[in-house]
Scaffold this motif. Structure first.
Motif, PDB file in Angstrom:
ATOM      1  N   ALA A  64       0.836  -1.208   0.000  1.00 13.73           N
ATOM      2  CA  ALA A  64       0.000   0.000   0.000  1.00 13.73           C
ATOM      3  C   ALA A  64       0.869   1.255   0.000  1.00 13.73           C
ATOM      4  O   ALA A  64       0.521   2.257  -0.643  1.00 13.73           O
ATOM      5  CB  ALA A  64      -0.923  -0.011   1.216  1.00 13.73           C
ATOM      6  N   SER A  65       2.011   1.202   0.684  1.00 12.45           N
ATOM      7  CA  SER A  65       2.926   2.347   0.697  1.00 12.45           C
ATOM      8  C   SER A  65       3.477   2.648  -0.689  1.00 12.45           C
ATOM      9  O   SER A  65       3.723   3.814  -1.031  1.00 12.45           O
ATOM     10  CB  SER A  65       4.089   2.082   1.663  1.00 12.45           C
ATOM     11  OG  SER A  65       3.650   2.039   2.990  1.00 12.45           O
ATOM     12  N   ILE A  66       3.693   1.591  -1.490  1.00  9.88           N
ATOM     13  CA  ILE A  66       4.168   1.794  -2.861  1.00  9.88           C
ATOM     14  C   ILE A  66       3.157   2.611  -3.653  1.00  9.88           C
ATOM     15  O   ILE A  66       3.499   3.609  -4.308  1.00  9.88           O
ATOM     16  CB  ILE A  66       4.431   0.447  -3.563  1.00  9.88           C
ATOM     17  CG1 ILE A  66       5.593  -0.293  -2.888  1.00  9.88           C
ATOM     18  CG2 ILE A  66       4.717   0.656  -5.045  1.00  9.88           C
ATOM     19  CD1 ILE A  66       5.813  -1.707  -3.418  1.00  9.88           C
ATOM     20  N   PHE A  67       1.892   2.215  -3.581  1.00  9.74           N
ATOM     21  CA  PHE A  67       0.847   2.935  -4.302  1.00  9.74           C
ATOM     22  C   PHE A  67       0.735   4.380  -3.802  1.00  9.74           C
ATOM     23  O   PHE A  67       0.595   5.311  -4.601  1.00  9.74           O
ATOM     24  CB  PHE A  67      -0.495   2.215  -4.149  1.00  9.74           C
ATOM     25  CG  PHE A  67      -0.630   0.968  -4.973  1.00  9.74           C
ATOM     26  CD1 PHE A  67      -1.005   1.039  -6.306  1.00  9.74           C
ATOM     27  CD2 PHE A  67      -0.382  -0.268  -4.424  1.00  9.74           C
ATOM     28  CE1 PHE A  67      -1.121  -0.098  -7.080  1.00  9.74           C
ATOM     29  CE2 PHE A  67      -0.498  -1.423  -5.183  1.00  9.74           C
ATOM     30  CZ  PHE A  67      -0.867  -1.338  -6.520  1.00  9.74           C
ATOM     31  N   GLU A  68       0.808   4.552  -2.497  1.00 11.29           N
ATOM     32  CA  GLU A  68       0.684   5.891  -1.922  1.00 11.29           C
ATOM     33  C   GLU A  68       1.868   6.772  -2.319  1.00 11.29           C
ATOM     34  O   GLU A  68       1.695   7.940  -2.704  1.00 11.29           O
ATOM     35  CB  GLU A  68       0.608   5.786  -0.400  1.00 11.29           C
ATOM     36  CG  GLU A  68       0.454   7.127   0.292  1.00 11.29           C
ATOM     37  CD  GLU A  68       0.409   6.986   1.798  1.00 11.29           C
ATOM     38  OE1 GLU A  68      -0.014   7.946   2.459  1.00 11.29           O
ATOM     39  OE2 GLU A  68       0.798   5.917   2.331  1.00 11.29           O
ATOM     40  N   THR A  69       3.085   6.232  -2.249  1.00  6.98           N
ATOM     41  CA  THR A  69       4.290   7.012  -2.544  1.00  6.98           C
ATOM     42  C   THR A  69       4.335   7.433  -4.002  1.00  6.98           C
ATOM     43  O   THR A  69       4.744   8.553  -4.334  1.00  6.98           O
ATOM     44  CB  THR A  69       5.542   6.193  -2.181  1.00  6.98           C
ATOM     45  OG1 THR A  69       5.490   5.871  -0.787  1.00  6.98           O
ATOM     46  CG2 THR A  69       6.819   6.970  -2.475  1.00  6.98           C
ATOM     47  N   LYS A  70       3.923   6.532  -4.906  1.00  7.89           N
ATOM     48  CA  LYS A  70       3.928   6.838  -6.336  1.00  7.89           C
ATOM     49  C   LYS A  70       2.678   7.591  -6.783  1.00  7.89           C
ATOM     50  O   LYS A  70       2.616   8.083  -7.909  1.00  7.89           O
ATOM     51  CB  LYS A  70       4.000   5.532  -7.153  1.00  7.89           C
ATOM     52  CG  LYS A  70       5.367   4.931  -7.260  1.00  7.89           C
ATOM     53  CD  LYS A  70       5.323   3.640  -8.072  1.00  7.89           C
ATOM     54  CE  LYS A  70       4.836   3.811  -9.488  1.00  7.89           C
ATOM     55  NZ  LYS A  70       5.784   4.515 -10.390  1.00  7.89           N
TER      56      LYS A  70
ATOM     57  N   HIS B 145      17.891  10.339 -10.588  1.00  7.17           N
ATOM     58  CA  HIS B 145      16.503  10.504 -11.038  1.00  7.17           C
ATOM     59  C   HIS B 145      15.534  10.184  -9.899  1.00  7.17           C
ATOM     60  O   HIS B 145      14.537  10.876  -9.690  1.00  7.17           O
ATOM     61  CB  HIS B 145      16.205   9.585 -12.218  1.00  7.17           C
ATOM     62  CG  HIS B 145      16.937   9.928 -13.471  1.00  7.17           C
ATOM     63  ND1 HIS B 145      17.069   9.036 -14.515  1.00  7.17           N
ATOM     64  CD2 HIS B 145      17.585  11.059 -13.857  1.00  7.17           C
ATOM     65  CE1 HIS B 145      17.765   9.604 -15.480  1.00  7.17           C
ATOM     66  NE2 HIS B 145      18.092  10.832 -15.111  1.00  7.17           N
ATOM     67  N   VAL B 146      15.817   9.101  -9.175  1.00  5.12           N
ATOM     68  CA  VAL B 146      14.952   8.705  -8.059  1.00  5.12           C
ATOM     69  C   VAL B 146      15.004   9.756  -6.952  1.00  5.12           C
ATOM     70  O   VAL B 146      13.969  10.180  -6.425  1.00  5.12           O
ATOM     71  CB  VAL B 146      15.366   7.327  -7.502  1.00  5.12           C
ATOM     72  CG1 VAL B 146      14.417   6.927  -6.369  1.00  5.12           C
ATOM     73  CG2 VAL B 146      15.362   6.264  -8.589  1.00  5.12           C
ATOM     74  N   GLN B 147      16.221  10.180  -6.604  1.00  8.74           N
ATOM     75  CA  GLN B 147      16.379  11.176  -5.540  1.00  8.74           C
ATOM     76  C   GLN B 147      15.621  12.458  -5.864  1.00  8.74           C
ATOM     77  O   GLN B 147      14.966  13.046  -4.993  1.00  8.74           O
ATOM     78  CB  GLN B 147      17.869  11.475  -5.337  1.00  8.74           C
ATOM     79  CG  GLN B 147      18.189  12.463  -4.237  1.00  8.74           C
ATOM     80  CD  GLN B 147      18.101  11.867  -2.850  1.00  8.74           C
ATOM     81  OE1 GLN B 147      17.013  11.502  -2.414  1.00  8.74           O
ATOM     82  NE2 GLN B 147      19.236  11.769  -2.160  1.00  8.74           N
ATOM     83  N   ASP B 148      15.699  12.898  -7.106  1.00 10.48           N
ATOM     84  CA  ASP B 148      15.048  14.146  -7.512  1.00 10.48           C
ATOM     85  C   ASP B 148      13.538  14.087  -7.314  1.00 10.48           C
ATOM     86  O   ASP B 148      12.902  15.110  -7.049  1.00 10.48           O
ATOM     87  CB  ASP B 148      15.350  14.451  -8.989  1.00 10.48           C
ATOM     88  CG  ASP B 148      16.789  14.888  -9.208  1.00 10.48           C
ATOM     89  OD1 ASP B 148      17.478  15.204  -8.222  1.00 10.48           O
ATOM     90  OD2 ASP B 148      17.225  14.900 -10.377  1.00 10.48           O
ATOM     91  N   GLN B 149      12.945  12.888  -7.459  1.00 13.02           N
ATOM     92  CA  GLN B 149      11.482  12.793  -7.450  1.00 13.02           C
ATOM     93  C   GLN B 149      10.899  12.184  -6.186  1.00 13.02           C
ATOM     94  O   GLN B 149       9.819  12.581  -5.753  1.00 13.02           O
ATOM     95  CB  GLN B 149      11.020  11.977  -8.661  1.00 13.02           C
ATOM     96  CG  GLN B 149      11.333  12.684  -9.966  1.00 13.02           C
ATOM     97  CD  GLN B 149      10.993  11.826 -11.162  1.00 13.02           C
ATOM     98  OE1 GLN B 149      11.068  10.607 -11.120  1.00 13.02           O
ATOM     99  NE2 GLN B 149      10.609  12.462 -12.237  1.00 13.02           N
ATOM    100  N   LEU B 150      11.594  11.215  -5.594  1.00 13.58           N
ATOM    101  CA  LEU B 150      11.033  10.515  -4.445  1.00 13.58           C
ATOM    102  C   LEU B 150      11.935  10.562  -3.219  1.00 13.58           C
ATOM    103  O   LEU B 150      11.642   9.923  -2.209  1.00 13.58           O
ATOM    104  CB  LEU B 150      10.751   9.040  -4.806  1.00 13.58           C
ATOM    105  CG  LEU B 150       9.718   8.783  -5.893  1.00 13.58           C
ATOM    106  CD1 LEU B 150       9.557   7.284  -6.102  1.00 13.58           C
ATOM    107  CD2 LEU B 150       8.376   9.405  -5.560  1.00 13.58           C
ATOM    108  N   GLY B 151      13.033  11.307  -3.314  1.00 11.52           N
ATOM    109  CA  GLY B 151      14.014  11.308  -2.238  1.00 11.52           C
ATOM    110  C   GLY B 151      13.471  11.729  -0.882  1.00 11.52           C
ATOM    111  O   GLY B 151      13.985  11.302   0.156  1.00 11.52           O
ATOM    112  N   GLU B 152      12.427  12.546  -0.859  1.00  7.47           N
ATOM    113  CA  GLU B 152      11.862  12.999   0.415  1.00  7.47           C
ATOM    114  C   GLU B 152      10.864  11.998   0.984  1.00  7.47           C
ATOM    115  O   GLU B 152      10.400  12.152   2.112  1.00  7.47           O
ATOM    116  CB  GLU B 152      11.175  14.354   0.226  1.00  7.47           C
ATOM    117  CG  GLU B 152      12.138  15.477  -0.141  1.00  7.47           C
ATOM    118  CD  GLU B 152      11.436  16.812  -0.317  1.00  7.47           C
ATOM    119  OE1 GLU B 152      10.181  16.808  -0.331  1.00  7.47           O
ATOM    120  OE2 GLU B 152      12.121  17.836  -0.421  1.00  7.47           O
TER     121      GLU B 152
END
Length: 321
Positions: A42-48, A149-156
Motif C-alpha cells: 500500500a505504501s508503494i501505491f501511496e508514494t507513487k 533521477h529517483v532522488q530528484d522525485q522521491l528522495g523525500e
C-alpha cells in the motif's frame, strides 16, 4: 532526503521493517517493498500516487524461488524463464494465496521476474520475501534510469536508494503470459519479440491500452514528461514550431536541426543503434523536460527490434492525459 548507497544490509533492514527502498535493475530503477506485506505494498501505491487497479511486478532472485508464491508454471513460460532469467522478461503466472490482492489488483495472475543486476540480485538473495517494485517515479512520469533521477522525485518520501549506476537496458521488461495455451505479449519491452519466438514459436501481441489493465504498465497515458509531448514527422513539426516562435526541444533517433539550439535537441543514437536509443530514451526525455522550453517534439523509431518497444513508450508519452 534518501540515503544513496550500496549497502544491501542497510537496504534489507529497511525492507524488513516495511519501508520502501529504490533498487537498480537492468531495465529501470524500481520502488521496492515486501510483496507479501500488504501495508508495504500500500505504501508503494501511496508514494507513487499510483492507481490501485494497476498491478505490480514481483521480483525474486531465482527461478526456484518462484514456487514460493506461484501455483503453476506452464512449460512454455518455464522455457522462457530458463533462457532469459535473469533479464528483462516478466511472466504472468497463477498466484498463490499468500500474494496480496493489492499486488495483482485482484487478478488471479501475478507478474514475476528475476532482474539482471548484481547489486539487486545480492539483496534479493538475502531476503526471505520477494519484492514488489514498479518504477521508482511518480505515477505516469518518465521512468528513472539513475539513482539521481529517483532522488530528484522521491528522495523525500523514501529512506534509501540502492545505487547501481545507470540502467543498461533502459526500457521496462517485456511481459509475456498465456491464455488457453496461446502465448501473448502484453507489454513490449527490453527483450525483443524475435528472441522470444526463437524459444517458443509465434506469439501474439496484445498491443493495447486499458483503464483496467491485465498486466503492469498498460495504461494509455504513461512514461510521460510534464511538458506537452508531440510525436510525428520531425521535419514538419520543427518547421511548424519554428514559424510559431515557440521554445521547443527535439528528440530524434539521429537527426540534427541547424535552426534548433544544440542544448534543446537530443539524438537517441547518432549511429541509429536501437539498443543505444532504448538506453537513452528516458534520460533524454527527462533532460528535455527540465529545459526552458514549452513543448517536446519527437519521432517514432524504425519498426524493428527494440524500435517497437520504444514506439510503445513514445505513444504513451504523447497520449492525452
Amino acid at each position: 532526503m534518501a540515503i544513496i548507497g550500496q549497502d544491501i544490509s542497510q537496504a534489507k533492514n529497511f525492507l524488513k521493517a516495511g519501508k520502501l527502498v529504490a533498487i537498480p535493475t537492468e531495465t529501470v530503477y524500481g520502488l521496492a517493498g515486501n510483496a507479501l506485506n500488504t501495508a508495504a505494498v500500500a505504501s508503494i501505491f501511496e508514494t507513487k500516487n499510483r492507481p490501485s487497479f494497476d498491478p505490480l511486478i514481483i521480483h525474486t532472485s531465482s527461478i526456484e524461488r518462484v514456487d514460493d508464491f506461484v501455483g503453476e508454471f506452464p512449460e512454455p513460460l518455464y522455457k522462457l524463464a530458463k533462457k532469459f532469467w535473469p533479464g528483462p522478461l516478466t511472466l504472468l503466472l497463477p498466484r498463490k494465496s499468500n500474494v496480496p490482492d493489492l499486488v495483482t489488483s485482484g487478478l488471479e495472475k501475478v507478474a514475476v521476474r528475476v532482474p539482471d543486476h548484481p547489486l539487486t540480485n545480492s539483496l534479493l538473495e538475502i531476503l526471505d520475501f520477494p519484492l514488489a517494485a514498479p518504477s521508482a517515479n511518480p505515477f505516469g512520469y518518465i521512468s528513472p534510469t539513475t539513482a539521481k533521477h529517483v532522488q530528484d522525485q522521491l528522495g523525500e518520501k523514501i529512506p534509501y536508494i540502492l545505487d547501481g549506476g545507470s540502467c543498461q537496458v533502459g526500457l521496462e521488461s517485456t511481459i509475456v503470459g498465456m491464455e488457453n495455451d496461446q502465448l501473448f505479449i502484453y507489454r513490449l519491452g527490453g527483450l525483443e519479440v524475435a528472441d522470444i519466438e526463437k524459444i517458443v514459436g509465434l506469439v501474439q501481441i496484445k498491443n493495447h491500452s486499458s483503464s483496467n489493465p491485465q498486466a503492469p504498465g498498460l495504461l494509455e497515458s504513461h512514461y510521460a514528461p510534464r511538458k506537452p509531448f508531440l510525436l510525428g514527422n520531425l521535419d514538419e513539426l520543427v518547421s511548424n514550431h519554428l514559424r510559431g516562435k515557440k521554445r521547443f526541444g527535439v528528440m530524434s533517433l539521429s537527426k540534427t536541426f541547424k535552426d534548433v539550439k544544440v542544448e534543446y535537441q537530443k539524438q537517441l543514437s547518432p549511429s541509429g543503434d536501437l539498443k543505444e536509443a532504448a538506453q537513452n530514451l528516458f534520460g533524454f526525455m527527462r533532460y528535455l523536460d527540465e529545459q526552458n522550453i514549452e513543448v517536446i517534439l519527437a519521432e517514432e523509431m524504425p519498426v524493428e527490434g527494440l524500435g517497437n518497444a520504444i514506439n510503445d513508450r513514445l505513444k504513451r508519452a504523447a497520449a492525452e492525459k
